[in-house]
Design a protein around this motif. Structure first.
Motif, short mmCIF file in Angstrom:
data_model
loop_
_atom_site.label_atom_id
_atom_site.label_comp_id
_atom_site.label_asym_id
_atom_site.label_seq_id
_atom_site.Cartn_x
_atom_site.Cartn_y
_atom_site.Cartn_z
N HIS A 36 0.84 -1.18 0.00
CA HIS A 36 0.00 0.00 0.00
C HIS A 36 0.89 1.24 0.00
O HIS A 36 1.87 1.30 0.74
N LEU A 37 0.53 2.21 -0.83
CA LEU A 37 1.32 3.44 -0.91
C LEU A 37 1.18 4.21 0.39
O LEU A 37 0.08 4.51 0.84
N ARG A 38 2.30 4.52 1.00
CA ARG A 38 2.30 5.28 2.26
C ARG A 38 2.52 6.76 1.99
O ARG A 38 1.85 7.62 2.53
N THR A 39 3.51 7.08 1.12
CA THR A 39 3.81 8.49 0.86
C THR A 39 4.57 8.63 -0.46
O THR A 39 5.17 7.68 -0.94
N ILE A 40 4.52 9.84 -0.99
CA ILE A 40 5.32 10.21 -2.17
C ILE A 40 6.15 11.43 -1.76
O ILE A 40 5.61 12.40 -1.24
N TYR A 52 13.40 13.39 -8.80
CA TYR A 52 12.82 12.07 -8.64
C TYR A 52 11.59 12.17 -7.76
O TYR A 52 11.48 13.07 -6.92
N LEU A 53 10.71 11.22 -7.94
CA LEU A 53 9.64 11.00 -6.99
C LEU A 53 9.98 9.70 -6.27
O LEU A 53 10.28 8.69 -6.90
N ILE A 54 9.98 9.76 -4.96
CA ILE A 54 10.25 8.58 -4.16
C ILE A 54 8.91 8.08 -3.63
O ILE A 54 8.19 8.81 -2.94
N LEU A 55 8.55 6.86 -3.99
CA LEU A 55 7.31 6.25 -3.53
C LEU A 55 7.65 5.27 -2.41
O LEU A 55 8.53 4.42 -2.59
N VAL A 56 6.99 5.41 -1.28
CA VAL A 56 7.22 4.52 -0.16
C VAL A 56 5.97 3.66 0.02
O VAL A 56 4.87 4.19 0.21
#
Length: 64
Positions: A36-40, A52-56
């Motif tokens: 599940h996506l937590r943060t960008i 960059y976009l960091i997806l956590v």
């Protein structure tokens, strides 16, 4: 206990449509694996010439 996975998506030097496609691919792949996506988090690197976009992503660790 939570597991986390971090994904980078290059956001400069490519079209917004390509960034969107790459984000959708990452979301779909991780959703299929129960992440599940937590943060960008946007990241500017090298005097703002590279971004960059960091997806956590996170999920429950098996057995907890």
């Amino acid at each position: 206990m939570q597991q986390h996975h971090v994904v980078e998506i290059r956001a400069t030097g490519v079209t917004p449509e390509l960034v969107t496609e790459r984000m959708q691919e990452a979301l779909d792949k991780h959703d299929a694996e129960d992440w599940h996506l937590r943060t960008i988090q946007p990241i500017i690197y090298n005097s703002s010439t590279t971004g960059y976009l960091i997806l956590v992503f996170e999920r429950e660790q098996a057995g907890t």
